[in-house]
Enzyme design. Sequence first.
Site, PDB file in Angstrom:
ATOM      1  N   ARG A 211     -28.869   3.801 -44.852  1.00  0.00           N
ATOM      2  CA  ARG A 211     -28.559   3.142 -43.568  1.00  0.00           C
ATOM      3  C   ARG A 211     -29.339   3.776 -42.414  1.00  0.00           C
ATOM      4  O   ARG A 211     -29.650   3.086 -41.442  1.00  0.00           O
ATOM      5  CB  ARG A 211     -27.052   3.185 -43.294  1.00  0.00           C
ATOM      6  CG  ARG A 211     -26.312   2.080 -44.034  1.00  0.00           C
ATOM      7  CD  ARG A 211     -24.838   2.118 -43.759  1.00  0.00           C
ATOM      8  NE  ARG A 211     -24.186   0.899 -44.219  1.00  0.00           N
ATOM      9  CZ  ARG A 211     -22.912   0.803 -44.522  1.00  0.00           C
ATOM     10  NH1 ARG A 211     -22.120   1.852 -44.441  1.00  0.00           N
ATOM     11  NH2 ARG A 211     -22.411  -0.348 -44.927  1.00  0.00           N
TER      12      ARG A 211
ATOM     13  N   LYS B 114     -12.150  -0.977 -50.467  1.00  0.00           N
ATOM     14  CA  LYS B 114     -11.597  -1.591 -49.247  1.00  0.00           C
ATOM     15  C   LYS B 114     -10.897  -2.895 -49.641  1.00  0.00           C
ATOM     16  O   LYS B 114     -11.286  -3.998 -49.242  1.00  0.00           O
ATOM     17  CB  LYS B 114     -12.716  -1.854 -48.236  1.00  0.00           C
ATOM     18  CG  LYS B 114     -13.328  -0.574 -47.662  1.00  0.00           C
ATOM     19  CD  LYS B 114     -14.403  -0.864 -46.642  1.00  0.00           C
ATOM     20  CE  LYS B 114     -14.988   0.419 -46.081  1.00  0.00           C
ATOM     21  NZ  LYS B 114     -16.184   0.185 -45.242  1.00  0.00           N
TER      22      LYS B 114
ATOM     23  N   GLY C 227     -22.400  -0.281 -48.079  1.00  0.00           N
ATOM     24  CA  GLY C 227     -22.880   1.093 -47.951  1.00  0.00           C
ATOM     25  C   GLY C 227     -22.827   1.818 -49.285  1.00  0.00           C
ATOM     26  O   GLY C 227     -23.820   2.420 -49.724  1.00  0.00           O
TER      27      GLY C 227
ATOM     28  N   GLY D  23     -18.791  -5.746 -46.326  1.00  0.00           N
ATOM     29  CA  GLY D  23     -17.823  -6.641 -45.686  1.00  0.00           C
ATOM     30  C   GLY D  23     -18.527  -7.678 -44.815  1.00  0.00           C
ATOM     31  O   GLY D  23     -18.145  -8.859 -44.803  1.00  0.00           O
TER      32      GLY D  23
HETATM   33  N1  ADP Z   1     -10.858   2.123 -59.398  1.00  0.00           N
HETATM   34  C1  ADP Z   1     -11.122   2.717 -58.232  1.00  0.00           C
HETATM   35  N2  ADP Z   1     -10.214   3.486 -57.619  1.00  0.00           N
HETATM   36  C2  ADP Z   1     -10.487   4.092 -56.444  1.00  0.00           C
HETATM   37  N3  ADP Z   1     -11.660   3.975 -55.777  1.00  0.00           N
HETATM   38  C3  ADP Z   1     -12.596   3.209 -56.357  1.00  0.00           C
HETATM   39  C4  ADP Z   1     -12.386   2.539 -57.579  1.00  0.00           C
HETATM   40  N4  ADP Z   1     -13.513   1.856 -57.873  1.00  0.00           N
HETATM   41  C5  ADP Z   1     -14.387   2.086 -56.888  1.00  0.00           C
HETATM   42  N5  ADP Z   1     -13.865   2.912 -55.968  1.00  0.00           N
HETATM   43  C6  ADP Z   1     -14.506   3.470 -54.754  1.00  0.00           C
HETATM   44  O1  ADP Z   1     -14.904   2.413 -53.900  1.00  0.00           O
HETATM   45  C7  ADP Z   1     -15.766   2.983 -52.924  1.00  0.00           C
HETATM   46  C8  ADP Z   1     -16.641   1.934 -52.321  1.00  0.00           C
HETATM   47  O2  ADP Z   1     -15.859   0.854 -51.830  1.00  0.00           O
HETATM   48  P1  ADP Z   1     -16.306  -0.072 -50.625  1.00  0.00           P
HETATM   49  O3  ADP Z   1     -16.419   0.745 -49.375  1.00  0.00           O
HETATM   50  O4  ADP Z   1     -15.378  -1.228 -50.633  1.00  0.00           O
HETATM   51  O5  ADP Z   1     -17.777  -0.537 -51.081  1.00  0.00           O
HETATM   52  P2  ADP Z   1     -19.083  -0.805 -50.187  1.00  0.00           P
HETATM   53  O6  ADP Z   1     -19.299   0.383 -49.272  1.00  0.00           O
HETATM   54  O7  ADP Z   1     -20.191  -0.989 -51.160  1.00  0.00           O
HETATM   55  O8  ADP Z   1     -18.773  -2.046 -49.400  1.00  0.00           O
HETATM   56  C9  ADP Z   1     -16.530   4.083 -53.653  1.00  0.00           C
HETATM   57  O9  ADP Z   1     -16.442   5.268 -52.904  1.00  0.00           O
HETATM   58  C10 ADP Z   1     -15.810   4.200 -55.010  1.00  0.00           C
HETATM   59  O10 ADP Z   1     -15.547   5.534 -55.387  1.00  0.00           O
HETATM   60  O1  X15 Z   2     -19.364   0.760 -44.444  1.00  0.00           O
HETATM   61  C1  X15 Z   2     -19.228  -0.316 -43.857  1.00  0.00           C
HETATM   62  O2  X15 Z   2     -18.863  -1.468 -44.478  1.00  0.00           O
HETATM   63  P1  X15 Z   2     -18.964  -1.777 -46.082  1.00  0.00           P
HETATM   64  O3  X15 Z   2     -18.246  -0.653 -46.824  1.00  0.00           O
HETATM   65  O4  X15 Z   2     -18.236  -3.092 -46.222  1.00  0.00           O
HETATM   66  O5  X15 Z   2     -20.411  -1.867 -46.424  1.00  0.00           O
HETATM   67  C2  X15 Z   2     -19.505  -0.471 -42.380  1.00  0.00           C
HETATM   68  O6  X15 Z   2     -20.036   0.728 -41.826  1.00  0.00           O
HETATM   69  C3  X15 Z   2     -18.233  -0.900 -41.644  1.00  0.00           C
HETATM   70  O7  X15 Z   2     -17.265   0.108 -41.742  1.00  0.00           O
HETATM   71  P2  X15 Z   2     -15.695  -0.290 -41.627  1.00  0.00           P
HETATM   72  O8  X15 Z   2     -15.348  -1.098 -42.861  1.00  0.00           O
HETATM   73  O9  X15 Z   2     -14.969   1.037 -41.573  1.00  0.00           O
HETATM   74  O10 X15 Z   2     -15.535  -1.100 -40.362  1.00  0.00           O
END
Ligand code: ADP
Ligand code: X15
Length: 397
Positions: free
Chosen positions: A37, A202, A354, A378
């Site tokens: 990023r 998330k 991310g 997201g």
């Molecule tokens: N079964 C699980 N239990 C807890 N955490 C998990 C699980 N599977 C994936 N994760 C966690 O999800 C996190 C990423 O989620 P998220 O922020 O939603 O994805 P992104 O950043 O790609 O949008 C990673 O740090 C990973 O360790």
């Molecule tokens: O990591 C982010 O989103 P992402 O995990 O959905 O890629 C962005 O920096 C937004 O962060 P936020 O979901 O805490 O508002």
Amino acid sequence: MKTLSDLLAEGVAGRRVLVRADLNVPLDGDKITDDGRVRASVPTIKALADAGARVIVTAHLGRPKGEPDPKFSLAPAAARLGELLGAEVALAADLVGPSATSVVGALTDGGVVMLENVRFDARETSKDDAERAELAEELASFADAFVSDGFGVVHRKQASVYDVAKKLPAYVGGLVDAELGVLRKLTDDLERPYVVVLGGAKVSDKLGVIANLLTKVDRLLIGGGMAYTFLKAQGHEVGTSLLQEDQLDQVSGFLAEAEKRGVELVLPVDVLVTSEFGKPEHDVVGSDAIPADKMGLDIGPKSQELFASKLADARTVFWNGPMGVFEIDEYAGGTRAVAQALVDSDAFTVVGGGDSAAAVRALGLPEDGFSHISTGGGASLEFLEGKELPGISVLEA
Ligand SMILES: Nc1ncnc2c1ncn2[C@@H]1O[C@H](COP(=O)(O)OP(=O)(O)O)[C@@H](O)[C@H]1O
Ligand SMILES: O=C(OP(=O)(O)O)[C@H](O)COP(=O)(O)O
């Protein structure tokens, strides 16, 4: 929308430009484990600095609780940005206080400074319009123009993303512009089968997009922390796995709706379970046999095969959210399998988020094996849903 090119054409020498970037990078202590990023933020910042602007970068890191917390300092991101730009990036110790005023006051033409984590101020994420507007006014007082370049955060109606754009001449940055350009290919006239893969942590944020995705996709693969609410809604026990108890009814609705629409909703058939978060020792169990005292941290080997087979004939794929806790080797298998299936596919493949983007790089997969790696998870999902993104619509106004 006015663009970065428009701003550069107007001339920025000597003007103070506030840039909202997404520098929400994964950290191990104070070490950045994936600087994607930061690197993605460089072109816009560099273009402005090279044109003689005085650049003020504002960004968030993590989800601090609206007050300063050293764990969430932007210091590592400021240091890395400085390295990539080849010039020091001074970090103010606060956001809109005396340190920020002094750091911004000391800026010279072509210089770049950064304000401390914007989420150290509770007004950033406040639901109260007046509170956000007040912070936006304070941020805007530092600058003559605003460039929105934090694609990962454009789905957030927050002071530094949304409200500040109303206070200054506002422009869409190069990164946001490019990301929207690629994602539009996933909304107009896409080739089918269209498969979306969802995972990550998330869960409550991202469950909401599913209702809409069910009207668009041919297949939906659900892994990561997202899977357990679905398994529970199907009547399985999920032990101590991530669970969105309050959204179970909604998820039951998704299961019924998918069936009605003929959308194939694919869940893990086996999972890796352990007794304590992060503990490497684990068992592989059927997803209908998760013990009450165990949590699922990755999809299992049969699920890896199943997911890969469901991706094999796809013509368009969007993937957000790791399949497991890939940061720990023992739980990286599912994420690696999905990533590899995308690399092996000749479909149009987009990975967003991310952590998802970081996972692809950390697991050593070739970046050019994907059609696009997006900085936003997201944000991409909400765009694909067809939802209005506050950080974009405010620029269109
Ligand atoms: N079964 C699980 N239990 C807890 N955490 C998990 C699980 N599977 C994936 N994760 C966690 O999800 C996190 C990423 O989620 P998220 O922020 O939603 O994805 P992104 O950043 O790609 O949008 C990673 O740090 C990973 O360790
Ligand atoms: O990591 C982010 O989103 P992402 O995990 O959905 O890629 C962005 O920096 C937004 O962060 P936020 O979901 O805490 O508002």
